[in-house]
Design a protein around this motif. Sequence first.
Motif, PDB file in Angstrom:
ATOM      1  N   ARG A 124     -42.187   2.528  35.789  1.00  0.00           N
ATOM      2  CA  ARG A 124     -43.014   1.543  36.481  1.00  0.00           C
ATOM      3  C   ARG A 124     -42.767   0.150  35.902  1.00  0.00           C
ATOM      4  O   ARG A 124     -42.712  -0.847  36.639  1.00  0.00           O
ATOM      5  CB  ARG A 124     -44.493   1.912  36.396  1.00  0.00           C
ATOM      6  CG  ARG A 124     -45.385   0.986  37.218  1.00  0.00           C
ATOM      7  CD  ARG A 124     -46.797   1.534  37.370  1.00  0.00           C
ATOM      8  NE  ARG A 124     -47.464   1.731  36.107  1.00  0.00           N
ATOM      9  CZ  ARG A 124     -47.971   2.899  35.691  1.00  0.00           C
ATOM     10  NH1 ARG A 124     -47.869   3.981  36.436  1.00  0.00           N
ATOM     11  NH2 ARG A 124     -48.568   2.980  34.521  1.00  0.00           N
ATOM     12  N   ALA A 125     -42.614   0.061  34.593  1.00  0.00           N
ATOM     13  CA  ALA A 125     -42.310  -1.233  33.973  1.00  0.00           C
ATOM     14  C   ALA A 125     -40.938  -1.737  34.435  1.00  0.00           C
ATOM     15  O   ALA A 125     -40.755  -2.938  34.688  1.00  0.00           O
ATOM     16  CB  ALA A 125     -42.347  -1.107  32.448  1.00  0.00           C
TER      17      ALA A 125
ATOM     18  N   LEU B  40     -42.710   8.663  40.312  1.00  0.00           N
ATOM     19  CA  LEU B  40     -41.788   9.071  41.362  1.00  0.00           C
ATOM     20  C   LEU B  40     -41.591   7.955  42.381  1.00  0.00           C
ATOM     21  O   LEU B  40     -40.459   7.619  42.740  1.00  0.00           O
ATOM     22  CB  LEU B  40     -42.302  10.335  42.056  1.00  0.00           C
ATOM     23  CG  LEU B  40     -41.315  11.033  42.983  1.00  0.00           C
ATOM     24  CD1 LEU B  40     -40.186  11.675  42.184  1.00  0.00           C
ATOM     25  CD2 LEU B  40     -42.028  12.076  43.837  1.00  0.00           C
ATOM     26  N   ALA B  41     -42.695   7.365  42.846  1.00  0.00           N
ATOM     27  CA  ALA B  41     -42.608   6.261  43.800  1.00  0.00           C
ATOM     28  C   ALA B  41     -41.950   5.047  43.164  1.00  0.00           C
ATOM     29  O   ALA B  41     -41.179   4.326  43.815  1.00  0.00           O
ATOM     30  CB  ALA B  41     -44.002   5.902  44.321  1.00  0.00           C
ATOM     31  N   ALA B  42     -42.254   4.804  41.887  1.00  0.00           N
ATOM     32  CA  ALA B  42     -41.648   3.668  41.194  1.00  0.00           C
ATOM     33  C   ALA B  42     -40.139   3.832  41.096  1.00  0.00           C
ATOM     34  O   ALA B  42     -39.376   2.879  41.281  1.00  0.00           O
ATOM     35  CB  ALA B  42     -42.271   3.516  39.803  1.00  0.00           C
ATOM     36  N   ALA B  43     -39.682   5.044  40.798  1.00  0.00           N
ATOM     37  CA  ALA B  43     -38.246   5.297  40.713  1.00  0.00           C
ATOM     38  C   ALA B  43     -37.574   5.070  42.066  1.00  0.00           C
ATOM     39  O   ALA B  43     -36.467   4.527  42.146  1.00  0.00           O
ATOM     40  CB  ALA B  43     -37.995   6.726  40.232  1.00  0.00           C
TER      41      ALA B  43
ATOM     42  N   LYS C 117     -37.886  -5.601  37.865  1.00  0.00           N
ATOM     43  CA  LYS C 117     -36.927  -5.837  38.936  1.00  0.00           C
ATOM     44  C   LYS C 117     -37.607  -6.501  40.143  1.00  0.00           C
ATOM     45  O   LYS C 117     -37.036  -7.414  40.765  1.00  0.00           O
ATOM     46  CB  LYS C 117     -36.289  -4.521  39.360  1.00  0.00           C
ATOM     47  CG  LYS C 117     -35.233  -4.635  40.451  1.00  0.00           C
ATOM     48  CD  LYS C 117     -34.011  -5.419  39.976  1.00  0.00           C
ATOM     49  CE  LYS C 117     -33.225  -4.635  38.955  1.00  0.00           C
ATOM     50  NZ  LYS C 117     -31.991  -5.353  38.552  1.00  0.00           N
ATOM     51  N   LEU C 118     -38.814  -6.070  40.466  1.00  0.00           N
ATOM     52  CA  LEU C 118     -39.529  -6.603  41.625  1.00  0.00           C
ATOM     53  C   LEU C 118     -39.709  -8.108  41.526  1.00  0.00           C
ATOM     54  O   LEU C 118     -39.473  -8.844  42.491  1.00  0.00           O
ATOM     55  CB  LEU C 118     -40.892  -5.907  41.750  1.00  0.00           C
ATOM     56  CG  LEU C 118     -41.794  -6.332  42.905  1.00  0.00           C
ATOM     57  CD1 LEU C 118     -41.159  -6.016  44.250  1.00  0.00           C
ATOM     58  CD2 LEU C 118     -43.162  -5.638  42.776  1.00  0.00           C
TER      59      LEU C 118
END
Length: 396
Positions: free
Chosen positions: A89-90, A289-292, A95-96
Motif C-alpha cells: 500500500r505504501a 491485493l487491491a493495492a498490488a 507511485k500514485l
Amino acid sequence: MADTVTKTITADILERDAQHHTGLWQPDVVFVRGEGVNLWDAEGKHYLDCMAGIAVASVGHANERLANAISEQARKLIVCPQNLGNDVRADLTDKLFQFVPKPLNRVFFASSGSEINEAALKWARAATGRSKFVAAKRGFSGRTMGSLSLTWEKKYREPFEPMRYETTFIRYNDVDELAEAITDETAAVFLEPVQGEGGIHPATQEFLEAARALTHERGALLIFDEVQSGAGRTGTFLASENYGIVPDMTTMAKGLGGGVPIGALLMTDEVAAAMPKGGHGTTFGGNPLAAAAALAVLEEFETRDLLNHVKDVGHHLRKGILELNHPLIRDVRGVGLMIGVELKKKVAPYVAALRDAGVLTINAGATVIRLVPPLIISKAEADEVVKRLKHALETA
C-alpha cells in the motif's frame, strides 16, 4: 453437435444464475475469457470490448503484469486494514502521487466509486461544517443512499426520496446557474469534468474555472468525480489536468485497479485533517491485493506510455467515426478514450446490432453509444470498431 453442446452450456449457466439473482438484469450472453481488447463468450464468439466493464479494464483483459501482481500478492497477504501499515500500500501511494497534481496530497482508499463518493460527502461536511451540495443535471455519482443524492436521473432517486443530502442541481456548463446555487450553506460543488452516464459531455474551461473561483470565494469545496474519467481515460491521469484546475478533492475508482475493486479519495492536507479521528473507515479499503493491482496498473501506464497512447488512439477513433459522415450520427464527442456517439434515434437497437457484429458497447443515456475500451486498444482495432459501427448503423 459442437454448437449445440456449447449453447447448452450457455443456457445452463444463465438458468443457474437466474435461480438466485435479484432480477435487476436479464443477461442473455455469458463471457468466459478475455485477452487485451478481446472477449469470447461461452459459444466461442469473439468480440472487441468497447465497454471494458464500464471503463474498468483499463490495461486490458488478462494483462500479464496485473495477473502476476495479483497472484504474487495473494500468496503473501490479502487483508491488512488502513489502521495498520502495509508495504505494498505504501508503494502504491508513492507511485500514485507521482501522477497526481499538488496540492492533492492525501488519499483514503475504499472499494468502489459509490463508496468513495460517500467518503467525499462526509469529508466535505467535516471540513466546512455545512450540509448542502451542488451537482449537475445529467450527473451520475452512484446509487448508494448518500451518493444517490448527487445523481440526477430521477428513476434512480425518486423511489428512495427523501434524499440524505439536500442537493441543488444546475445545468452543466451554465456559469450563471452555478453562481446562483452556491450559498453560505453549500459544503461542496460536486462535478464530473466529463459526464459519463449523462452522455459523455466534457465541461467547458469557463465552467470549471468558475467553479474553482466561486467555491474559493464562498467557502465551499470543489470536488471532481473522476470515477469514470480518471486513471488515464482521457489521456491525462485525471481529466481535470486537461483544464489546469485542481479541486479540493477528487474521487477515483473503475480503471485504477484494472478490474480489481478499488477506489481512492484524493484530497489536500487541509481537507484530510478536518475529519475527526475515527470519523470514517472501511474494512476492505486499501487491502494489499487491491493495492498490488493498482500499482501494476500505474506501472503499465509508465512502461507502455499509455497516457500518450490514449490521446493518439482516442483522436484516431473519433476521427474515424466522424469520417463516416453517417446521417444517423448527430455528434461525436469526448476526450481520449471516453467517447460518446450521439445518434438521432434511441441507441438500444444499435447497441444490440453492434454486439451482434462483435463489438461490446453500452449506452450513455437514450441516444448516446458509449465507447470506453481498454486503454491499450490499437489503431487497427479502433479501425475495426469503426467498420463494425458503420455496419450496425446500416443494418439495425
